[in-house]
Design an enzyme around this catalytic site. Structure first.
Site, PDB file in Angstrom:
ATOM      1  N   GLY A  24      -3.033   0.817   6.426  1.00 59.26           N
ATOM      2  CA  GLY A  24      -3.452   1.944   7.239  1.00 59.26           C
ATOM      3  C   GLY A  24      -4.748   1.752   7.993  1.00 59.26           C
ATOM      4  O   GLY A  24      -4.945   2.370   9.034  1.00 59.26           O
ATOM      5  N   SER A  51       0.836  -1.204   0.000  1.00 67.40           N
ATOM      6  CA  SER A  51       0.000   0.000   0.000  1.00 67.40           C
ATOM      7  C   SER A  51       0.866   1.247   0.000  1.00 67.40           C
ATOM      8  O   SER A  51       2.092   1.195   0.108  1.00 67.40           O
ATOM      9  CB  SER A  51      -0.872  -0.002   1.263  1.00 67.40           C
ATOM     10  OG  SER A  51      -0.036   0.064   2.408  1.00 67.40           O
ATOM     11  N   GLY A  52       0.199   2.416  -0.092  1.00 68.36           N
ATOM     12  CA  GLY A  52       0.923   3.661   0.076  1.00 68.36           C
ATOM     13  C   GLY A  52       1.540   3.778   1.456  1.00 68.36           C
ATOM     14  O   GLY A  52       2.663   4.274   1.618  1.00 68.36           O
ATOM     15  N   HIS A  53       0.815   3.324   2.461  1.00 69.56           N
ATOM     16  CA  HIS A  53       1.354   3.297   3.822  1.00 69.56           C
ATOM     17  C   HIS A  53       2.608   2.433   3.888  1.00 69.56           C
ATOM     18  O   HIS A  53       3.563   2.754   4.609  1.00 69.56           O
ATOM     19  CB  HIS A  53       0.276   2.768   4.768  1.00 69.56           C
ATOM     20  CG  HIS A  53       0.701   2.635   6.191  1.00 69.56           C
ATOM     21  ND1 HIS A  53       1.196   3.681   6.923  1.00 69.56           N
ATOM     22  CD2 HIS A  53       0.702   1.556   7.023  1.00 69.56           C
ATOM     23  CE1 HIS A  53       1.480   3.273   8.149  1.00 69.56           C
ATOM     24  NE2 HIS A  53       1.193   1.991   8.221  1.00 69.56           N
ATOM     25  N   ILE A  78      -5.790  14.107  10.989  1.00 69.91           N
ATOM     26  CA  ILE A  78      -4.647  14.996  10.788  1.00 69.91           C
ATOM     27  C   ILE A  78      -4.888  16.371  11.420  1.00 69.91           C
ATOM     28  O   ILE A  78      -5.967  16.954  11.307  1.00 69.91           O
ATOM     29  CB  ILE A  78      -4.357  15.121   9.272  1.00 69.91           C
ATOM     30  CG1 ILE A  78      -3.037  15.864   9.027  1.00 69.91           C
ATOM     31  CG2 ILE A  78      -5.519  15.752   8.528  1.00 69.91           C
ATOM     32  CD1 ILE A  78      -2.581  15.771   7.578  1.00 69.91           C
ATOM     33  N   HIS A  88       3.657  13.671  27.766  1.00 73.49           N
ATOM     34  CA  HIS A  88       3.917  12.767  28.884  1.00 73.49           C
ATOM     35  C   HIS A  88       2.669  12.005  29.345  1.00 73.49           C
ATOM     36  O   HIS A  88       1.556  12.519  29.340  1.00 73.49           O
ATOM     37  CB  HIS A  88       4.501  13.535  30.074  1.00 73.49           C
ATOM     38  CG  HIS A  88       3.536  14.521  30.679  1.00 73.49           C
ATOM     39  ND1 HIS A  88       2.651  14.194  31.682  1.00 73.49           N
ATOM     40  CD2 HIS A  88       3.310  15.819  30.386  1.00 73.49           C
ATOM     41  CE1 HIS A  88       1.927  15.239  32.015  1.00 73.49           C
ATOM     42  NE2 HIS A  88       2.302  16.246  31.233  1.00 73.49           N
ATOM     43  N   HIS A  96      -4.535   4.877  15.141  1.00 72.81           N
ATOM     44  CA  HIS A  96      -3.794   5.668  14.159  1.00 72.81           C
ATOM     45  C   HIS A  96      -3.815   7.118  14.617  1.00 72.81           C
ATOM     46  O   HIS A  96      -4.874   7.748  14.676  1.00 72.81           O
ATOM     47  CB  HIS A  96      -4.416   5.534  12.771  1.00 72.81           C
ATOM     48  CG  HIS A  96      -3.666   6.262  11.697  1.00 72.81           C
ATOM     49  ND1 HIS A  96      -4.011   6.152  10.372  1.00 72.81           N
ATOM     50  CD2 HIS A  96      -2.594   7.102  11.725  1.00 72.81           C
ATOM     51  CE1 HIS A  96      -3.181   6.886   9.641  1.00 72.81           C
ATOM     52  NE2 HIS A  96      -2.325   7.484  10.445  1.00 72.81           N
TER      53      HIS A  96
END
Length: 206
Positions: free
Chosen positions: A65, A11-13, A159, A129, A138
């Site tokens: 992904g 895959s692209g991942h 994102i 932390h 993810h």
């Protein structure tokens, strides 16, 4: 870190994980795929999974992904899973990262963080932390988690999301891109916006 022999999923991942491994001088032997479309990906052979004999010590990373798909594959194959950290990631010596997880370039993981199995900690994200991230999550590029954030199994944090300190996000939730999370989020919720609001719920497929 253990040497990785196979990646599972052309895959692209997968391309990003190949470059993580290149950064630490780990040459992948082959990419396994259930239905190979090409013979090579980034000059690495792609071979059919069902025709491959996996031996003890043949370390694998699942390079797919989708969180649910990674869980399904990990639950159905008998393999030794490895971890991979890009050499430009900053990871505290007190952080714990479990098998099958990958950490991309530019990530900062601070003190006493716990990250579960088969997680993706994507490019440029910051995990402060005492955060606890469960299996199959993810954390997308440029996500910022303040201290003591808890994220449940299988959750996808989109994102550019920011999560304030002490927030608990449930399992198999989806946090939309650019969201700002200031309150706890229940299991399976789909959340978007600033501040984050629940717009629907994912199907409970677990």
């Amino acid at each position: 870190m253990e040497s990785v022999k196979y990646l599972y999923g052309a895959s692209g991942h997968c391309k990003v994980i190949i470059e993580i491994l290149k950064s630490i001088n780990n040459k992948v032997g082959a990419i396994l795929d259930d239905y190979p479309k090409d013979n090579f990906l980034m000059d690495i052979p792609v071979i059919e999974f069902s025709k491959t004999e996996i031996l003890p010590g043949d370390n694998i990373i699942i390079s797919i992904g989708n969180n649910g798909t990674r869980k399904k594959i990990a639950s159905n194959i008998n393999a030794d899973f490895a971890v991979a950290f890009h050499n430009k990631a900053i990871i505290s010596e007190s952080a714990k990262i479990d098998k099958g997880s990958v950490v991309m370039a530019g990530v900062v993981i601070n003190a006493s963080v716990n990250i579960g199995k088969h997680c993706i900690i994507n490019t440029g994200s910051i995990i402060d932390h005492d955060c606890n991230i469960a299996d199959y999550c993810h954390i997308s590029p440029n996500v910022s988690l303040a201290g003591n954030v808890i994220i449940g199994e299988g959750t996808h944090v989109g994102i550019g999301t920011c999560v304030i300190q002490g927030v608990k996000i449930g399992k198999w939730a989806t946090i939309g891109a650019g969201s700002v999370i200031i309150d706890d989020i229940p299991d399976f919720a789909v959340v978007v916006g600033n501040p984050g609001k629940i717009i629907k719920y994912n199907h409970k497929n677990e």
